[in-house]
Design a protein around this motif. Structure first.
Motif, PDB file in Angstrom:
ATOM      1  N   GLY A 169      25.457  59.085 -52.722  1.00  0.00           N
ATOM      2  CA  GLY A 169      25.030  59.462 -54.062  1.00  0.00           C
ATOM      3  C   GLY A 169      25.197  58.373 -55.089  1.00  0.00           C
ATOM      4  N   ARG A 170      25.995  57.340 -54.772  1.00  0.00           N
ATOM      5  CA  ARG A 170      26.147  56.211 -55.692  1.00  0.00           C
ATOM      6  C   ARG A 170      26.317  54.896 -54.926  1.00  0.00           C
ATOM      7  N   GLN A 204      21.659  55.807 -58.933  1.00  0.00           N
ATOM      8  CA  GLN A 204      21.328  57.121 -58.405  1.00  0.00           C
ATOM      9  C   GLN A 204      20.441  57.023 -57.167  1.00  0.00           C
ATOM     10  N   THR A 205      20.589  58.028 -56.307  1.00  0.00           N
ATOM     11  CA  THR A 205      19.816  58.139 -55.071  1.00  0.00           C
ATOM     12  C   THR A 205      19.392  59.607 -54.935  1.00  0.00           C
ATOM     13  N   SER A 244      22.452  62.056 -55.256  1.00  0.00           N
ATOM     14  CA  SER A 244      23.389  61.943 -56.386  1.00  0.00           C
ATOM     15  C   SER A 244      23.835  63.291 -56.934  1.00  0.00           C
ATOM     16  N   GLY A 287      25.628  58.085 -60.514  1.00  0.00           N
ATOM     17  CA  GLY A 287      25.505  57.030 -59.519  1.00  0.00           C
ATOM     18  C   GLY A 287      26.311  55.794 -59.823  1.00  0.00           C
TER      19      GLY A 287
END
Length: 475
Positions: A91-92, A116-117, A120, A125
């Motif tokens: 997530g980060r 961010q992904t 996240s 992120g």
């Protein structure tokens, strides 16, 4: 960047065919201020660059030559404090590059705080600068004490103000890059088991064996599954023993923080024991003490059980259970071996080493009221009987004249020093070892936060590196 001849890119994850990642882009940070670079680690993978080039690759994430063209956010699930969470993943962070070292091992460069992904979950992120500083210190210190750990590779401040509920906000931000053997987690297997993708589980097992346990690559099917689990269990038992003999409290021993290569990584709310305290917890939210210092072996065993459950989908349960039943013996063996290694003494066999270990921890109990006494014990007796005079003239000498101390010294007489030359290092003329206690971290962070003064941080890293050289324990 003109890479060295020893730079050997090998981006295996991208071509694995495994459903384990999503292509992502790094955040565009307002600033990129280099705060830490690990040139020793960079040399091990053939990277030699100016600060400007370093920032371009590890702050702006321009791809390394012939490596991953885009970062890969990895997919995984996990048990967090024994509650299953199917909404995890990078997530980060992301996998930035893969390459071979001089021993032909495949290594990863992965990030923390890079933006961010898809995983996240509403988070920003990002990583706090203080969190990055703490991870740099943790990896340096654990490496010095012989723990199989990831290495903090780079720390770059990114110029954003972050808000966190558990520390003063706004706070400064950073992006960390770590060098590790693998980012395949127990939770990677849990995710595939959760979606019942048995084909992918089998392919992942083959992938892990070929890249990280090549001695098993000749095996097929259930035989490979069982052998891989057994090997992972052994390495994980060894890692747990290393934590315990370093007085390290991980804090969040969730299955998504357990590596298939038996490597310690991803440091959040950790602690290092100031003195022997079985119930010490690292995370303020661990109210039940699930991951307290003395409960870490139980937590690791529980996590291994979850991995075995996943592998039972592609293997037979009986051999997996046999391996689980062997964990206690392997952990106890690893504890005895690690204890002797930490003391720079030659093993006298499991029975004798186990008795010595018990005597040593009895002394640690008597040392409890003294600051820095946990690491101080190992420092005082590094080299065994050759260091008796040093131990008996040091700040913890009184404890070595108690009944527990006399029993310890009597048992130690049967042990020879493994490498006497290590005791010639000037570090052993000091009264105390290098330590990494909570108050020390807070004290060196304060001038960074107040006036951007990094001198205490740099001095602590230099002291830890000197201790690493003196002990010569790093794997």
């Amino acid at each position: 960047m003109p890479p060295k001849s020893t730079y050997r890119p090998d981006p295996r994850m991208e071509t694995s065919g495994l459903p384990l990642f999503d292509r992502v882009a790094a955040a565009d940070f307002p600033q990129t201020i280099l705060r830490y670079r690990n040139d020793r680690a960079a040399a091990s993978i053939g990277l030699d660059m100016s600060d400007t080039e370093w920032i371009a690759h590890f702050g702006r994430f321009q791809p390394l030559p012939d490596n991953l063209p885009e970062p890969l956010a990895l997919r995984y699930h996990g048990h967090q404090f024994r509650h299953y969470n199917p909404d995890l993943g990078d997530g980060r962070g992301f996998l930035f590059a893969q390459m071979r070292d001089g021993a032909d091992r495949l290594l990863d460069l992965g990030t923390k705080g890079s933006g961010q992904t898809p995983w996240s979950r509403g988070g920003d992120g990002r990583l706090t600068l203080k969190g990055g500083v703490r991870e740099v210190l943790a990896t340096a210190y654990l490496e010095a004490l012989g723990v199989n750990t990831s290495k903090s590779f780079s720390l770059i401040e990114t110029g954003e103000d972050l808000r966190r509920h558990d520390e003063p906000s706004p706070t400064r931000s950073a992006v960390l890059v770590r060098l590790s053997h693998s980012h395949i987690r127990f939770g990677t297997f849990e995710r595939l088991a959760y979606v019942n993708d048995r084909l992918a589980l089998g392919n992942l097992t083959r992938y892990v064996a070929e890249l990280y346990y090549p001695e098993l690559a000749r095996l097929e099917g259930p035989d490979l599954t069982h052998a891989l689990f057994d090997a992972v269990l052994t390495k994980t038992a060894q890692l747990t023993a290393q934590w315990m003999c370093a007085g390290f409290v991980h804090g969040v021993l969730n299955t998504d923080n357990m590596s298939l290569t038996g490597e310690s990584f991803d440091y959040g709310p950790y602690r290092v024991l100031p003195h022997y305290e079985p119930g010490l917890v690292a995370a303020y939210f661990d109210e039940g003490g699930l991951y307290a210092y003395a409960r870490q072996p139980d937590a690791v065993f529980w996590n291994l059980h979850q991995l075995a459950r996943c592998l039972s989908l592609i293997g037979d349960s009986a051999p997996l259970i046999d391996s689980l039943n062997a964990f206690t013996d392997r952990y106890q063996t690893a504890m005895a071996e690690t204890f002797c290694r930490r003391l720079n003494i030659v093993s006298q066999g499991l029975e004798a080493d186990t008795a010595l270990l018990a005597a040593g921890f009895k002394v640690l109990e008597t040392l409890k009221p003294q600051p820095r006494s946990f690491e101080g014990f190992f420092f005082d007796w590094f080299g065994g009987v050759m260091s008796e005079g040093r131990a008996l003239s040091g700040p913890r000498a009184e404890a070595y004249t108690t009944d527990a101390g006399l029993m310890w010294r009597e048992r130690l007489k049967g042990y020879t020093t493994a490498d006497p030359d290590r005791l010639d290092h000037p570090f052993f003329t000091r009264p105390d070892p290098a330590t990494l206690l909570y108050d020390e971290i807070e004290a060196l962070w304060a001038p960074i936060a107040d006036r951007d003064d990094w001198s205490l941080f740099e001095a602590k890293l230099a002291e830890i590196d000197d201790y690493r050289t003196a002990l010569a324990l790093n794997p």
